[in-house]
Write a protein that holds these residues in place. Structure first.
Motif, PDB file in Angstrom:
ATOM      1  N   GLU A   1       0.828  -1.136  -0.156  1.00  0.00           N
ATOM      2  CA  GLU A   1      -0.131   0.012   0.035  1.00  0.00           C
ATOM      3  C   GLU A   1       0.891   1.237   0.024  1.00  0.00           C
ATOM      4  N   ARG A   2       1.932   1.181   0.797  1.00  0.00           N
ATOM      5  CA  ARG A   2       2.813   2.297   1.122  1.00  0.00           C
ATOM      6  C   ARG A   2       3.421   2.744  -0.494  1.00  0.00           C
TER       7      ARG A   2
ATOM      8  N   ARG B   1       1.170   3.974  -3.071  1.00  0.00           N
ATOM      9  CA  ARG B   1       0.892   5.512  -3.172  1.00  0.00           C
ATOM     10  C   ARG B   1       1.981   6.311  -3.537  1.00  0.00           C
ATOM     11  N   GLU B   2       3.121   5.856  -3.166  1.00  0.00           N
ATOM     12  CA  GLU B   2       4.277   6.362  -3.637  1.00  0.00           C
ATOM     13  C   GLU B   2       4.505   6.463  -5.176  1.00  0.00           C
TER      14      GLU B   2
ATOM     15  N   GLY C   1       0.563   8.038  -6.422  1.00  0.00           N
ATOM     16  CA  GLY C   1      -0.032   9.240  -6.004  1.00  0.00           C
ATOM     17  C   GLY C   1      -1.373   9.203  -5.792  1.00  0.00           C
ATOM     18  N   GLU C   2      -2.103  10.361  -6.378  1.00  0.00           N
ATOM     19  CA  GLU C   2      -3.673  10.525  -5.865  1.00  0.00           C
ATOM     20  C   GLU C   2      -4.487   9.484  -6.790  1.00  0.00           C
TER      21      GLU C   2
ATOM     22  N   TYR D   1      -3.894   6.348  -6.808  1.00  0.00           N
ATOM     23  CA  TYR D   1      -3.848   5.512  -5.973  1.00  0.00           C
ATOM     24  C   TYR D   1      -4.773   5.460  -4.701  1.00  0.00           C
ATOM     25  N   LEU D   2      -4.747   6.776  -4.349  1.00  0.00           N
ATOM     26  CA  LEU D   2      -5.817   7.221  -2.957  1.00  0.00           C
ATOM     27  C   LEU D   2      -7.048   7.052  -3.503  1.00  0.00           C
TER      28      LEU D   2
ATOM     29  N   SER E   1      -7.937   3.549  -3.722  1.00  0.00           N
ATOM     30  CA  SER E   1      -8.031   2.871  -2.215  1.00  0.00           C
ATOM     31  C   SER E   1      -9.344   3.462  -1.467  1.00  0.00           C
ATOM     32  N   GLN E   2      -9.973   4.663  -1.719  1.00  0.00           N
ATOM     33  CA  GLN E   2     -10.995   4.912  -1.088  1.00  0.00           C
ATOM     34  C   GLN E   2     -12.524   4.370  -1.678  1.00  0.00           C
TER      35      GLN E   2
END
Length: 190
Positions: free
Chosen positions: A164-165, A168-169, A172-173, A175-176, A179-180
């Motif tokens: 996950e980390r 996200r790296e 970025g947005e 993936y966020l 994931s929401q």
């Protein structure tokens, strides 16, 4: 019928492992990978979990205690759940294509896959594996199975958090937002 009871689970898991091995040959080059120490922190508990599922009860006196009856229905429900989990992980692996790796990695030209099983959960291979381990443990029907599921969950949850980390790296947005919208491991829950 005795042969089915003895060999069905090993045959399912062996078929899955052979597919996994064959498909591991066609992946993209790795740009970033986790350390050996990090990998061992999820590989060792998974290996112990699998050992708990396959060791004879006689070698596990305390964990060999049955919690489910030894019956045809426990065997067949466990077999169906195991098969469903293995097939779900195979489907997820097929959707990942060259982006797949057995370790936490970022591949060259890494793509964010959000279709197929990845539209249901963000980590469908782990979901499928946990389901398969749960099914095998259910058919086994003892405390060793419970311990195996707990160990596997811990190991895969740890690995999932690293991924996950990194995602996200990497994304970025994008993936966020993904994931929401999509649960990590269990649809609508987790």
């Amino acid at each position: 019928m005795l042969l089915v009871y003895r060999y069905l689970f090993p045959a399912m898991w062996l078929g899955w492992a052979l597919y996994w091995w064959a498909m591991s040959r066609s992946v993209k080059p790795t740009v970033r990978h986790e350390s050996v120490r990090s990998r061992l922190l999820h590989i060792v508990p998974l290996a112990v979990a699998m050992g708990l599922l396959w060791l004879p009860r006689a070698l596990l006196p305390l964990l060999g205690e049955r919690i489910l009856p030894r019956a045809a229905w426990t065997f067949w429900i466990g077999a169906a759940v195991t098969l469903a989990g293995l097939l779900f992980s195979v489907l997820a692996r097929a959707y990942l294509g060259g982006n797949w790796s057995g370790t936490v990695t970022v591949k060259e030209n890494h793509e964010l896959i959000t279709r197929g099983p990845y539209s249901v959960v963000r980590h469908p291979i782990y979901t499928g594996l946990l389901l398969a381990i749960l099914g095998t443990a259910f058919a086994r029907g003892d405390l060793a199975g419970v311990a195996a599921v707990a160990l596997a969950f811990w190991a895969l949850w740890r690995k999932l958090n690293i991924e996950e980390r990194w995602m996200r790296e990497q994304f970025g947005e994008k993936y966020l937002t993904y994931s929401q919208r999509v649960a990590a491991l269990v649809p609508f829950l987790l």
